[in-house]
Design an enzyme around this catalytic site. Sequence first.
Site, PDB file in Angstrom:
ATOM      1  N   ASP A   1       0.857  -1.197   0.000  1.00 27.39           N
ATOM      2  CA  ASP A   1       0.000   0.000   0.000  1.00 27.39           C
ATOM      3  C   ASP A   1       0.885   1.236   0.000  1.00 27.39           C
ATOM      4  O   ASP A   1       2.095   1.161   0.239  1.00 27.39           O
ATOM      5  CB  ASP A   1      -0.988   0.011   1.179  1.00 27.39           C
ATOM      6  CG  ASP A   1      -0.296  -0.069   2.526  1.00 27.39           C
ATOM      7  OD1 ASP A   1       0.707   0.641   2.729  1.00 27.39           O
ATOM      8  OD2 ASP A   1      -0.746  -0.848   3.387  1.00 27.39           O
TER       9      ASP A   1
ATOM     10  N   LYS B   1      -4.192  -0.096  -1.846  1.00 33.15           N
ATOM     11  CA  LYS B   1      -4.952  -1.039  -1.007  1.00 33.15           C
ATOM     12  C   LYS B   1      -6.151  -0.335  -0.377  1.00 33.15           C
ATOM     13  O   LYS B   1      -6.017   0.780   0.112  1.00 33.15           O
ATOM     14  CB  LYS B   1      -4.033  -1.599   0.094  1.00 33.15           C
ATOM     15  CG  LYS B   1      -4.742  -2.512   1.076  1.00 33.15           C
ATOM     16  CD  LYS B   1      -3.757  -3.215   2.021  1.00 33.15           C
ATOM     17  CE  LYS B   1      -3.638  -2.513   3.339  1.00 33.15           C
ATOM     18  NZ  LYS B   1      -2.790  -3.237   4.303  1.00 33.15           N
TER      19      LYS B   1
ATOM     20  N   THR C   1      -3.368  -8.940   3.479  1.00 35.39           N
ATOM     21  CA  THR C   1      -2.714  -7.975   2.585  1.00 35.39           C
ATOM     22  C   THR C   1      -1.755  -8.695   1.646  1.00 35.39           C
ATOM     23  O   THR C   1      -1.759  -8.467   0.428  1.00 35.39           O
ATOM     24  CB  THR C   1      -1.949  -6.931   3.433  1.00 35.39           C
ATOM     25  OG1 THR C   1      -2.885  -6.279   4.291  1.00 35.39           O
ATOM     26  CG2 THR C   1      -1.229  -5.913   2.567  1.00 35.39           C
TER      27      THR C   1
END
Length: 294
Positions: free
Chosen positions: A166, A189, A224
Amino acid sequence: MKIIAGPASRELSHRIAEILKADLIEAAHKIFPDGESYIRLDGDIRGENIVIVQTISPPQDSRLMQLAFMADAAKRAGANRIIAVVPYLAYARQDRVFLPGEPVSIEVIAKMLWAAGIDCLVTVNIHQAKVLERFPMMTRNLSAIPLLAEYLKRRGLEGAFALAPDKGAIHIAEEAARILGGGYGYLEKQRDRYTGQITVTEKAFNVKDKRVIIFDDIISTGGTMVAAAKLLRSHGASSIYVACVHPLLVGDAEKRIMEAGVEEVIGTDSVPSHVSKVSIASIICNELKEFQRG
Ligand code: R5P
């Protein structure tokens, strides 16, 4: 300077004491049947600068209490200055009010540690370093990314592309790329604040036939990394590694990451785990030597 080995960071404490050739005090600890923590420091502390090493990985709340109790016990035993080395500082991700009615959890932690007698806090790759400006005590934020990148370079991954999952982690990818030399980028993200569901979208870069290392500060559930790895696979990356400073690896996180097509997960001993292949002891000792000098 004496080192107190907190129950959550015994091995790291030993490594630090060995490098600094400092006395090590083991904190005796037990959990009462009702769940309360008990701590006792057995050693001569009077007039000494004391370093308490205690990471605050799960179970965070009891480890936090143990840290506060060790600081209080050290102060009562006549310690001079108390430096807390907390490689993983829990609650750092709740550093602002995201939804109405939430607390700023990390500020509560900071005030609590200050009240317990901690004069200085040393941490490693805190989620957002800016939050430390709001801490009432002196703070230091160290980076373990160069150690991870050097390790990966030694493992033959020089020239690999460093990717942040991110935008907030782009400085991490950039730091790694300075050592690996294969460029860097980041993904976009989005995390649903209510469900925790993650979606990632790529930015403009080409990973086809490239070796990619995804760098992040924390791997918690692995959501993630899984989302990022799947995206990289669909864009033709030749191999994917993931590296993080704090491998919390909750539940089956590692298994899910590997199933997403990742070769290996690499972490540090900030959070002791079987993926802790890199030790942060050296950077902590360098910082403590600075304290000793003045
Ligand atoms: C958040 O932005 C952090 O940098 C990590 O990306 C996040 O904490 C990882 O959590 P999880 O492994 O649960 O996706």
